[in-house]
Design an enzyme around this catalytic site. Structure first.
Site, PDB file in Angstrom:
ATOM      1  N   GLU A 183       0.834  -1.208   0.000  1.00 53.32           N
ATOM      2  CA  GLU A 183       0.000   0.000   0.000  1.00 53.32           C
ATOM      3  C   GLU A 183       0.868   1.257   0.000  1.00 53.32           C
ATOM      4  O   GLU A 183       0.569   2.237  -0.685  1.00 53.32           O
ATOM      5  CB  GLU A 183      -0.939   0.009   1.206  1.00 53.32           C
ATOM      6  CG  GLU A 183      -1.966  -1.116   1.213  1.00 53.32           C
ATOM      7  CD  GLU A 183      -3.051  -0.969   0.154  1.00 53.32           C
ATOM      8  OE1 GLU A 183      -3.081   0.064  -0.540  1.00 53.32           O
ATOM      9  OE2 GLU A 183      -3.863  -1.904   0.017  1.00 53.32           O
ATOM     10  N   ASP A 233      -4.896  -9.035  -8.155  1.00 52.89           N
ATOM     11  CA  ASP A 233      -5.213  -8.143  -9.275  1.00 52.89           C
ATOM     12  C   ASP A 233      -4.024  -7.398  -9.882  1.00 52.89           C
ATOM     13  O   ASP A 233      -3.708  -7.526 -11.065  1.00 52.89           O
ATOM     14  CB  ASP A 233      -6.319  -7.144  -8.863  1.00 52.89           C
ATOM     15  CG  ASP A 233      -6.098  -6.512  -7.478  1.00 52.89           C
ATOM     16  OD1 ASP A 233      -5.057  -6.782  -6.854  1.00 52.89           O
ATOM     17  OD2 ASP A 233      -6.974  -5.749  -7.021  1.00 52.89           O
ATOM     18  N   GLU A 264     -12.572   1.028  -9.669  1.00 53.51           N
ATOM     19  CA  GLU A 264     -12.220   0.139 -10.781  1.00 53.51           C
ATOM     20  C   GLU A 264     -13.202   0.203 -11.957  1.00 53.51           C
ATOM     21  O   GLU A 264     -12.788   0.115 -13.119  1.00 53.51           O
ATOM     22  CB  GLU A 264     -12.073  -1.305 -10.287  1.00 53.51           C
ATOM     23  CG  GLU A 264     -10.780  -1.596  -9.536  1.00 53.51           C
ATOM     24  CD  GLU A 264     -10.737  -1.051  -8.109  1.00 53.51           C
ATOM     25  OE1 GLU A 264     -11.798  -0.597  -7.625  1.00 53.51           O
ATOM     26  OE2 GLU A 264      -9.662  -1.057  -7.482  1.00 53.51           O
ATOM     27  N   THR A 270      -1.335   1.149 -10.577  1.00 54.84           N
ATOM     28  CA  THR A 270      -2.570   0.568 -10.049  1.00 54.84           C
ATOM     29  C   THR A 270      -3.316   1.547  -9.147  1.00 54.84           C
ATOM     30  O   THR A 270      -4.498   1.384  -8.880  1.00 54.84           O
ATOM     31  CB  THR A 270      -2.286  -0.754  -9.298  1.00 54.84           C
ATOM     32  OG1 THR A 270      -3.519  -1.427  -9.058  1.00 54.84           O
ATOM     33  CG2 THR A 270      -1.554  -0.521  -7.989  1.00 54.84           C
TER      34      THR A 270
HETATM   35  C1  DMJ Z   1      -6.486   0.908  -4.940  1.00 57.54           C
HETATM   36  O1  DMJ Z   1      -5.725   1.164  -3.818  1.00 57.54           O
HETATM   37  C2  DMJ Z   1      -5.660   0.265  -5.992  1.00 57.54           C
HETATM   38  O2  DMJ Z   1      -6.346   0.335  -7.194  1.00 57.54           O
HETATM   39  C3  DMJ Z   1      -5.301  -1.161  -5.666  1.00 57.54           C
HETATM   40  O3  DMJ Z   1      -4.636  -1.813  -6.718  1.00 57.54           O
HETATM   41  C4  DMJ Z   1      -6.503  -1.976  -5.302  1.00 57.54           C
HETATM   42  N1  DMJ Z   1      -7.676  -1.195  -5.263  1.00 57.54           N
HETATM   43  C5  DMJ Z   1      -7.661   0.034  -4.535  1.00 57.54           C
HETATM   44  C6  DMJ Z   1      -8.961   0.754  -4.779  1.00 57.54           C
HETATM   45  O4  DMJ Z   1     -10.040  -0.071  -4.875  1.00 57.54           O
END
Ligand code: DMJ
Length: 571
Positions: A134, A274, A388, A471
């Protein structure tokens, strides 16, 4: 089938075009709608941002119901929740996450102000146990991206006097990550103390994403500092993870970093996995290495083979390929966006349509929906403002220019304003069946949700340069100096075939891979996402229910007196 309403404006555009009227872009109803929606999204962003700055800054995130704050960076992660030391004051997480969005929305002044504040006040020398994944995607990614934008001379920021302050911070953070990789396998610990490194008796359990999605941020840091260490630790972890795939080329969800053994053998494309898939492809685009493409390619084939069921993706056991959990999760909704990057637009369309169908049914996307029981997961009925679906909608609109995606974006914006907007910001939904709210405005609402919605309605930022979005939605410019070789060009709708371009100059990773529509030969066209075929192939009908939606105009077809489906109604 989902309800189709309010297509009037975009339909009118099509009718005018079909009737040979010449309508300039600026006058078209779709252009007007996009402009109106862009301003709506800008207002949403500032409502979230201003409230954060008033009630939570410099702490991490806003609690919009009580107008207070939470220092959440140490609490992030799927595996475990930890409490913060009393004296930990937060890291202005939401401000860091907002940097690139500020610039995309044209607020250079606030971007500069934020960068200066961070350079003078941010420190990572704090006794806080943070989640590596994170912290990497949110903080390191936010800093690295903002540094690249700040030093882009075409953006004319800081009157040319930017002194790499964000890079200095990013490098310090990257160095604090390094002890996590000091393990027998090279797989990193999920948790690390920023001041003291790995704590005694630290858990050795982590997720596939936790060790397989560090390469974009760490690789970029190496390119920018000239120090290969960050890229090489991330790469070593990725390669080790890769060596742990099953004979079916599948991966599990959780593993032990000390032994390199899987803990959870079942996985899918959602939580815990993911961004691992996402980063294989995006690392190929950003760094141009053929190896990443080969890895992504085989992983993608295995996902499509073992997880895909119609437009849905279930979980499966990596050892046998047998289905384990039949569930739709909110995090899976990023997948169609990823598919657009490789030109698999038709598959992306059909899955996206199902996710949107669920969104419309509940008003937002529930965290987990049990496909086999056709019901919500009893304890995961929440919606924490996840971006998403908006992200995939942006990619699909880029690829197809199908106005239906503008309608989807409008619907998302309306739901967010209706259900989640409160006086103190935007609140997460605790239960999608009651729309009861929860006191948390996640930083990704500003980093991703507002950004992707804004870019859906105004994509001028991605026309200025070619970007890979991490991401967490932080843009990293694609630059040839970072490439061993430039990315391959993909043939739309036939993504398994590769074609090498003879001329590489000026090739845009965005236009090649995000916008396959621009690669279409004349005569070829992409199936419209709004198209719903008539019930019978001979177009005969008994009632309107037997008729579908016209692919070109996205208008609902109706049944004529003579029993044929068609566009009989004049609007
Ligand atoms: C975000 O922190 C990022 O997209 C992560 O990859 C997973 N999803 C959360 C938001 O839903």
């Amino acid at each position: 089938m989902f309800p189709l309403r309010n297509y009037a404006t975009c339909v009118l555009l099509f009718l005018l075009v079909l009737s040979d009227f010449s309508v300039s872009q600026s006058q078209s109803p779709c252009a007007a709608k996009k402009k109106r929606m862009r301003e709506k999204v800008r207002n949403m962003f500032y409502h979230a941002y201003d409230n954060y700055m008033t009630y939570a800054f410099p702490h991490d995130e806003l609690k919009p119901l009580t107008k207070s704050f939470t220092n959440s960076l140490s609490e992030l992660g799927n595996l475990k929740l930890e409490h913060l030391p009393q004296d930990y004051n937060g890291s202005a997480l939401t401000l860091i996450e907002s940097l690139s969005s500020l610039l995309i929305m044209g607020n250079n002044t606030e971007f500069e102000r934020a960068v200066l504040w961070l350079s003078e006040n941010l420190t990572f020398d704090v006794d806080a146990r943070i989640n590596l994944f994170e912290c990497n995607i949110r903080v390191l990614g936010g800093l690295v991206s903002a540094h690249l934008l700040a030093s882009d001379s075409s953006k004319k920021l800081f009157q040319g006097s930017y002194k790499n302050q964000l890079l200095v911070l990013a490098e310090d953070l990257g160095n604090r990550f390094l002890p996590a990789f000091n393990t027998p396998t090279g797989l990193p610990y999920a948790w690390i103390n920023l001041k003291y490194g790995v704590m005694e008796n630290e858990t050795t359990e982590t997720s596939t994403s936790g060790c397989g999605s560090l390469i974009l941020e760490m690789g970029a840091l190496s390119k920018m500092t000239g120090d290969p260490i960050y890229e090489s630790v991330a790469l070593r972890a990725l390669r080790k993870l890769w060596s742990m795939q099953s004979s079916l080329e599948l991966f599990g969800t959780t593993l032990d970093i000390a032994t390199g053994q899987w803990i959870e053998y079942s996985s899918g494309i959602g939580a815990g996995v993911d961004s691992f898939y996402e980063y294989l492809l995006k690392a190929h685009i950003l760094f141009g290495k053929e190896d990443f493409w080969k890895m992504f390619h085989s992983a993608y084939v295995a996902v499509q083979k073992y997880f895909k069921h119609g437009p849905w993706y279930h979980d499966a056991d990596m050892r046998t390929g047998r289905a384990t959990y039949w569930q739709l999760t909110s995090l899976q909704a990023f997948w169609p966006g990823l598919q657009v990057l490789i030109g698999d637009v038709i598959a992306a369309n059909s899955s996206h349509r199902e996710f949107f169908h669920v969104w419309k049914r509940f008003g937002v996307l529930p965290e987990r929906y049990l496909l086999d029981h056709q019901m919500l997961h009893p304890t995961e009925k929440y919606y924490p403002l996840r971006p998403e679906l908006a992200e995939s909608t942006f990619y699909l609109y880029q690829a197809t220019k199908d106005p239906w995606y503008i309608e989807v974006g409008e619907s998302i914006v309306n739901s967010l304003n209706l259900y989640t907007k409160v006086e103190g910001g935007f609140a997460s939904v605790k239960d999608v069946t009651t729309m009861q709210l929860e006191d948390h405005q996640h930083s990704f609402f500003l980093a991703e949700m507002c950004k992707y919605l804004y870019l859906l309605f105004d994509d001028s930022f991605v026309h200025e340069n070619n970007y890979v979005f991490t991401t967490e939605g932080h843009p990293l410019p694609v630059q040839s100096s970072w490439h061993d070789e430039l990315p391959e060009a993909y043939i739309p709708n036939n993504w398994t075939s590769l074609k090498r371009r003879s001329t590489v100059n000026g090739i845009s990773a965005m236009s090649l891979q995000v916008c396959p529509a621009t690669n279409l030969k004349s005569g070829q066209h992409i199936e419209s996402a709004c198209h719903i075929p008539d019930a019978r192939s001979n177009y005969r009908c008994l009632t309107d229910e037997d008729c579908g939606v016209d692919a070109t105009t996205c208008r609902r077809r109706t049944c004529s007196m003579a029993g044929y489906c068609g566009l009989w109604l004049i609007i």
